[in-house]
Each structure stands twice: as structure tokens, then as C-alpha cells.
Scaffold this motif. Structure first.
Motif, PDB file in Angstrom:
ATOM      1  N   ALA A 139     -47.854  63.164  35.051  1.00  0.00           N
ATOM      2  CA  ALA A 139     -47.597  61.807  34.659  1.00  0.00           C
ATOM      3  C   ALA A 139     -47.306  60.261  35.075  1.00  0.00           C
TER       4      ALA A 139
ATOM      5  N   TRP B  74     -46.852  58.607  27.687  1.00  0.00           N
ATOM      6  CA  TRP B  74     -47.208  58.641  29.088  1.00  0.00           C
ATOM      7  C   TRP B  74     -48.172  60.222  29.501  1.00  0.00           C
ATOM      8  N   LYS B  75     -47.456  61.483  28.899  1.00  0.00           N
ATOM      9  CA  LYS B  75     -48.227  62.494  29.310  1.00  0.00           C
ATOM     10  C   LYS B  75     -49.380  63.164  27.932  1.00  0.00           C
TER      11      LYS B  75
ATOM     12  N   THR C 169     -47.088  67.888  35.564  1.00  0.00           N
ATOM     13  CA  THR C 169     -45.716  67.542  35.460  1.00  0.00           C
ATOM     14  C   THR C 169     -45.515  66.518  34.956  1.00  0.00           C
ATOM     15  N   THR C 170     -44.394  66.005  34.672  1.00  0.00           N
ATOM     16  CA  THR C 170     -44.033  64.349  34.745  1.00  0.00           C
ATOM     17  C   THR C 170     -44.215  63.804  35.724  1.00  0.00           C
ATOM     18  N   GLU C 171     -44.148  64.491  37.634  1.00  0.00           N
ATOM     19  CA  GLU C 171     -44.480  63.119  38.071  1.00  0.00           C
ATOM     20  C   GLU C 171     -46.166  62.262  38.317  1.00  0.00           C
TER      21      GLU C 171
END
Length: 257
Positions: A96, A57-58, A92-94
Motif C-alpha cells: 500500500a 491507501w489500501k 500488505t501495508t508495504e
């Protein structure tokens, strides 16, 4: 913060491999610029098998690049797809989560980006009749969408990918072979989702396999995922090695060398 093992992994990969053989490729979806990577086999075979890699996802990461390098050593053409496109890479993971969430909801867009990457793999030299798609996490979800769309590939491999699909979507016959490699303790995939997926595979008359790995959660193939299973994503060396070997058996079965 990445653990010491993950940092060591990155240092070893960059120092030893350097990804020197990976060639950046610019391609487009309309006006959107996409930046993928291709690599040719170290020793090509007459049937020119190809592997399309769908990253997590990144976006394109060290793990995807390392996989491409290994596949090249095994005699495969490989291409790493850029799903998000230039200017949209998560920081950021958010970010992603939002980007991956968009493509999970807008399946036609996801499938189109995958199809464009398949074309690039063929341009790199792979035989269009001798291709497998593999994906990690979010990319594993994409690999399943390749099967659901019946794209012209020999098979798909989903490493710890999401299995869900909108229940309103009709189930149609799946003609490509399917291999799902799944962490037995992956709590991001519910029992209901698992049951629905397996029913889908049966109803679609797919030729499918699903292998579970003990003590493994999401992202079990990625050394940069840490080692704390309670966080839901963690590396498991044994599962990573076993799943790679299971993929190799699958590739030997469905692809000509």
C-alpha cells in the motif's frame, strides 16, 4: 490483528447493510481495468447531488463502502473510485505504501484516475454541476489534488489526508471550496507541512476551512484502525462523529438538494 471492535463493526455493516445497494462498475484507464462501486440515492432530488469517494491507501475498503451507503441514505449519488486498478491491489501495508507513494509522486496520474472516476459518478446519474469529492487518508490527499487541479466540483473534503505538495509546483488560484478535517495529534503530518499547506491555501485565495480534533491521529474515522494512538493510526469515535457532522454542514452549504 484487528481488535474485537473492528471485527464487530465489519459484522454489523455486512449483516445490517450488506452493501446490497452498491453496484460494481468496471471502467478503464487506457488498457488498465478499474473496478469501482456506485450507489444511487434512496430518494433522489431534482438537483441530483453527487459525492465521489477516494479511499485510503489500501484501496476500496469496508469504510469507503459504508460511507457510500450512508451518503445514499442522505440523498446523494455516490461513486467509490478505484485508483490502483485490477492486478495492483495492495496485499500488505508495504504494498500500500508503494502504490500510494507512486501516485503522490506522479500527481498527473493520480488526478487522471480521479477524473475518470468523476465521469463514472456523472454516468451513474449525478449532476455534473453539483458534485463534491471526499477522501480518506491517501484519498484525502487526492481530494486536495482535485482542488489544486481546479476540477469542476463544488468542494472537496479531506479526512485525515496528507497535506504535502512538491514545493517546486506553482501555487495557482483554487476556486473550489476546501474542508480539511485533521487529527490534532497526527504526527504523520509535520508542523512544516502544516504551515506550508496553510500558506498555500492563503496564497491561492482559496475558500478553505481546517478543523482539528483533540486526541486524534491518522485514520481517526476508521473503526478498523484500532485504538492505539501511539501507532499513529487509530479510530476515535468522537472525532469520527464530529467530522461527519462537519462534512454534512459543508455539503448542505455547497450542494443543491
Amino acid at each position: 490483528m484487528k481488535n474485537s471492535y473492528s471485527l464487530l463493526f465489519v459484522v454489523i455493516m455486512v449483516t445490517t447493510f450488506g452493501f446490497a445497494q452498491l453496484k460494481p462498475i468496471v471502467y478503464k484507464d487506457g488498457k488498465q481495468v478499474l473496478n469501482g462501486f456506485e450507489i444511487s440515492p434512496q430518494k433522489a432530488s431534482k438537483d441530483k447531488p453527487g459525492i465521489l469517494i477516494l479511499p485510503a491507501w489500501k484501496g476500496i475498503d469496508t469504510h469507503a463502502k459504508y460511507s457510500a451507503e450512508k451518503l445514499s441514505k442522505m440523498g446523494y449519488y455516490a461513486f467509490i473510485a478505484d485508483i490502483y486498478g485490477e492486478g495492483n491491489y495492495p496485499k500488505t501495508t508495504e504494498d500500500a505504501g508503494k502504490q500510494a507513494g507512486f501516485y503522490k509522486k506522479n500527481i498527473a496520474d493520480y488526478q487522471r484516475r480521479i477524473s475518470l472516476a468523476l465521469k463514472q459518478l456523472i454516468k451513474s446519474g449525478a449532476n455534473p454541476d453539483n458534485i463534491v469529492v471526499i477522501g480518506y487518508c491517501f484519498g484525502g490527499t487526492g481530494a486536495l489534488e482535485v482542488a489544486r487541479a481546479n476540477m469542476s466540483v463544488k468542494g472537496i473534503v479531506s479526512f485525515h489526508g496528507g497535506l504535502g505538495r512538491d514545493a517546486s509546483r506553482p501555487i495557482t488560484p483554487i476556486t473550489t471550496k476546501v474542508l480539511v478535517l485533521h487529527g490534532a495529534d497526527d504526527f504523520y503530518v509535520s508542523n512544516d507541512e502544516m504551515t506550508a499547506f496553510q500558506k498555500e491555501m492563503k496564497d491561492s485565495k482559496a475558500d478553505w476551512q481546517m478543523i482539528y480534533y483533540a486526541n486524534s491521529v491518522h485514520a481517526f474515522t476508521d473503526p478498523e484502525a484500532g485504538n492505539d494512538n501511539s501507532k499513529g493510526a487509530a479510530y476515535n469515535e468522537k472525532a469520527a462523529k464530529r467530522s461527519w457532522e462537519h462534512m454534512k454542514l459543508f455539503l448542505a452549504e455547497v450542494l443543491k438538494k
